[in-house]
Structure formats: C-alpha cells, structure tokens
Design a protein around this motif. Structure first.
Motif, PDB file in Angstrom:
ATOM      1  N   ARG A   2      43.731  46.805 -10.334  1.00  0.00           N
ATOM      2  CA  ARG A   2      43.442  46.678  -8.907  1.00  0.00           C
ATOM      3  C   ARG A   2      41.949  46.405  -8.714  1.00  0.00           C
ATOM      4  O   ARG A   2      41.107  47.210  -9.095  1.00  0.00           O
ATOM      5  N   ALA A   8      34.608  41.443   1.948  1.00  0.00           N
ATOM      6  CA  ALA A   8      35.574  40.364   1.691  1.00  0.00           C
ATOM      7  C   ALA A   8      35.665  39.338   2.799  1.00  0.00           C
ATOM      8  O   ALA A   8      36.121  38.210   2.559  1.00  0.00           O
ATOM      9  N   VAL A  17      37.331  36.246  -3.356  1.00  0.00           N
ATOM     10  CA  VAL A  17      38.754  36.565  -3.213  1.00  0.00           C
ATOM     11  C   VAL A  17      39.606  35.348  -3.575  1.00  0.00           C
ATOM     12  O   VAL A  17      40.594  35.451  -4.313  1.00  0.00           O
ATOM     13  N   VAL A  21      42.428  35.032  -6.502  1.00  0.00           N
ATOM     14  CA  VAL A  21      43.814  34.656  -6.185  1.00  0.00           C
ATOM     15  C   VAL A  21      44.245  33.491  -7.066  1.00  0.00           C
ATOM     16  O   VAL A  21      45.366  33.471  -7.588  1.00  0.00           O
ATOM     17  N   ASP A  27      46.031  42.742  -8.656  1.00  0.00           N
ATOM     18  CA  ASP A  27      46.226  43.317  -7.333  1.00  0.00           C
ATOM     19  C   ASP A  27      44.857  43.328  -6.658  1.00  0.00           C
ATOM     20  O   ASP A  27      43.955  44.038  -7.086  1.00  0.00           O
ATOM     21  N   ILE A  28      44.700  42.515  -5.606  1.00  0.00           N
ATOM     22  CA  ILE A  28      43.388  42.328  -4.987  1.00  0.00           C
ATOM     23  C   ILE A  28      43.349  43.008  -3.620  1.00  0.00           C
ATOM     24  O   ILE A  28      44.255  42.828  -2.807  1.00  0.00           O
ATOM     25  N   VAL A  29      42.279  43.746  -3.383  1.00  0.00           N
ATOM     26  CA  VAL A  29      42.086  44.439  -2.120  1.00  0.00           C
ATOM     27  C   VAL A  29      40.802  43.907  -1.478  1.00  0.00           C
ATOM     28  O   VAL A  29      39.728  43.921  -2.092  1.00  0.00           O
ATOM     29  N   GLY A  30      40.921  43.415  -0.250  1.00  0.00           N
ATOM     30  CA  GLY A  30      39.765  42.920   0.481  1.00  0.00           C
ATOM     31  C   GLY A  30      39.256  43.974   1.442  1.00  0.00           C
ATOM     32  O   GLY A  30      39.988  44.391   2.349  1.00  0.00           O
ATOM     33  N   VAL A  38      41.188  39.479   6.524  1.00  0.00           N
ATOM     34  CA  VAL A  38      41.608  39.317   5.129  1.00  0.00           C
ATOM     35  C   VAL A  38      43.053  38.837   5.122  1.00  0.00           C
ATOM     36  O   VAL A  38      43.945  39.488   5.668  1.00  0.00           O
ATOM     37  N   VAL A  42      46.315  38.973  -0.210  1.00  0.00           N
ATOM     38  CA  VAL A  42      45.331  40.040  -0.416  1.00  0.00           C
ATOM     39  C   VAL A  42      45.509  41.114   0.645  1.00  0.00           C
ATOM     40  O   VAL A  42      45.687  40.809   1.821  1.00  0.00           O
ATOM     41  N   ARG A  43      45.465  42.365   0.227  1.00  0.00           N
ATOM     42  CA  ARG A  43      45.583  43.476   1.162  1.00  0.00           C
ATOM     43  C   ARG A  43      44.222  43.810   1.746  1.00  0.00           C
ATOM     44  O   ARG A  43      43.240  43.913   1.021  1.00  0.00           O
TER      45      ARG A  43
END
Length: 283
Positions: A2, A8, A17, A21, A27-30, A38, A42-43
């Motif tokens: 993660r 972001a 980001v 991608v 698992d990308i979190v912005g 965002v 992306v979460r």
C-alpha cells in the motif's frame, strides 16, 4: 503493498499517482486536503498538513509514503507542515517515508528557500526508521511559463549568468514512482535533474529559435529586479522567493546533472530543448 501520496491533488502528486497507476499491482492511496479530487482507481483520504490530527488516520496502514511539501511562502510555514507530516507518518508506523526536496539543499535560515527543505530533511533522517530523499531540480515548466510571460519584452532576466539542469514534472514523478515501487532505496538521497545544464543565454536562445522572435538573457541588479516584480503587483513573499531562487541559480545550486531520473524511472529525462520546442510549436 500500500503506497500513499501525500499532496496527491497537486500537480506533482497527481503526476506521481498516474505513474504508479500505469505501473499497476499496487494499492494506491491519494492523500489530500481535497480528497474528492482524487480519482478512481486510487482511494482518496483526507490529510491536511495544517491539521495534523487528520494525518494519523490518513497515513494508517501505509507501507510507503511520499510526502510532497506545499508551496507555502511564509517563513517557517512549509517547514512546520513537513515536520508535522513526518511525525504523523512515523507515529502511524509507515514502513518507508520518501520526502520530496530541492536540489542544492543545505543548511540555511528562513526565509531562504533551502531552509524548509533542510529542516524537513534533517528531521526525516533523525526520526524515520526507513527513509529516502528525492531532491528535484528546478521545473522546466516554470521556466516555460516565465518565457511565455517575457516573450513580448524580448528578455529573460536574472541576477547573473548561471547554469540550471531544468527537469520536467513528469520526470520527477517518474523518479518518485520508481522509488516507491521498487527496492534498494533506503537511506539514499537522489537528485532528479534534466540531462544537461544550460546557461541563461543558452535557454534564451532556445526560446528565440522555437518562437521565431528575438529573445535574450539580461542580467539585472537585485534592486532593479525587485522593483520590477513589485511594480507588477507581486506580493512581498513571492518576490522574496523568486529572488532567493535567482540567487541559488547564480550560486550553482541547480547546476547539478545526474542519471537518477533514468535509473529510477527507467526512461531518459526529457531535454529542455525538446520541451521548449513543444511549448512554442503552433504559436
């Protein structure tokens, strides 16, 4: 794994980001004070440098985190934000913290542009168990914007002749994504630069050639440069920052060329010649 990007919704954050991608499998979190900006897949999470209480939850569960400083100009503001973000990441147990910094950073006092970066770097090194620093050269996009604004007057101004290895935002993002998505970077300090360092006269000549208009580099005393910006209505903090950057140009703080962008991103950085030609094509 993660991966979090703090900042972001900014231009560099969004570009990083997008790079992650494209690489997939993570698992990308912005993280942003505007998480609604965002976009999927992306979460988005709320994380505001000026509200440290939001950062603990924003950074929870992250294996790796990129901290991108803000553009705050007030003395001490950016340094305080960066320190708060680093503390929150350490407290949240982030496995590896990556800090975006500036080429040429060294010990300096506020309001010098290096001051906030130096404070953040030193705090990161002292407190984070696993860290990496990515120092970026001056944005090519910033030079292109300045050239467009100055084209009618026919001159690009500075405090003295200098050399700068301008780098594109996309290349900085590619280098950052490479650090975040691969191994072997703990304790490293990288410099994201363009492939060559050009003088003021050389970059003015590139603009002249690409635009088809007379354009040259003109050295001005600090008082004259300051007066021109003040007469243009620029706020005092902005004037101070611009003059500080120009001083660093003359001192050689951005005359740094490395192969780190290609090493980290897997592609050669774009040359300023190509970026200028692209920017002024179809004028």
């Amino acid at each position: 794994m993660r991966i979090g990007i703090s900042g972001a919704s900014g231009q560099l954050g969004a570009a990083t980001v997008a790079e992650l991608v494209r690489r997939g499998s993570h698992d990308i979190v912005g993280i942003s004070r505007s998480p609604e900006r965002v976009s999927a897949p992306v979460r988005g999470r709320l994380g505001d440098y000026d509200r440290p209480e939001t950062l603990a939850e924003a950074y929870a569960g992250l294996d790796r985190l990129l901290i991108i400083p803000t553009g705050e100009m007030g003395p001490g503001r950016r340094a305080g934000q960066s320190v708060a973000a680093i503390d929150a990441a350490v407290e949240a147990g982030v496995g590896h913290i990556v800090l975006m910094s500036s080429a040429g950073t060294r010990a300096a006092e506020e309001p010098d542009i290096y001051a906030s970066y130096w404070t953040a770097e030193q705090h990161l090194i002292r407190t984070a168990p696993r860290w990496t620093i990515l120092r970026m050269n001056y944005y090519a996009e910033a030079l292109l914007q300045e050239a467009r604004m100055s084209l009618a007057g026919g001159v690009l101004t500075g405090l003295g002749e200098n050399r700068v290895a301008f780098v594109s935002r996309e290349d900085v993002a590619g280098a950052a994504a490479g650090i975040l998505s691969s191994e072997g970077h703990v304790g490293a300090i990288y410099n994201a630069t363009g492939p060559g360092s050009l003088t003021g006269a050389e970059r003015a000549a590139l603009v002249a050639d690409a635009s088809g208009q007379p354009f040259s580099f003109l050295v001005l005393p600090e008082a004259v440069l300051r007066q021109g910006m003040e007469q243009a209505g620029l706020p005092a903090p902005i004037v101070g920052v611009i003059l500080s950057i120009q001083e660093k140009f003359v001192q050689g703080g951005f005359d740094i060329v490395t192969g780190d962008v290609e090493r980290l991103s897997g592609r050669k950085p774009r040359a300023l010649q190509d970026l200028v030609r692209e920017a002024f094509s179809g004028r």
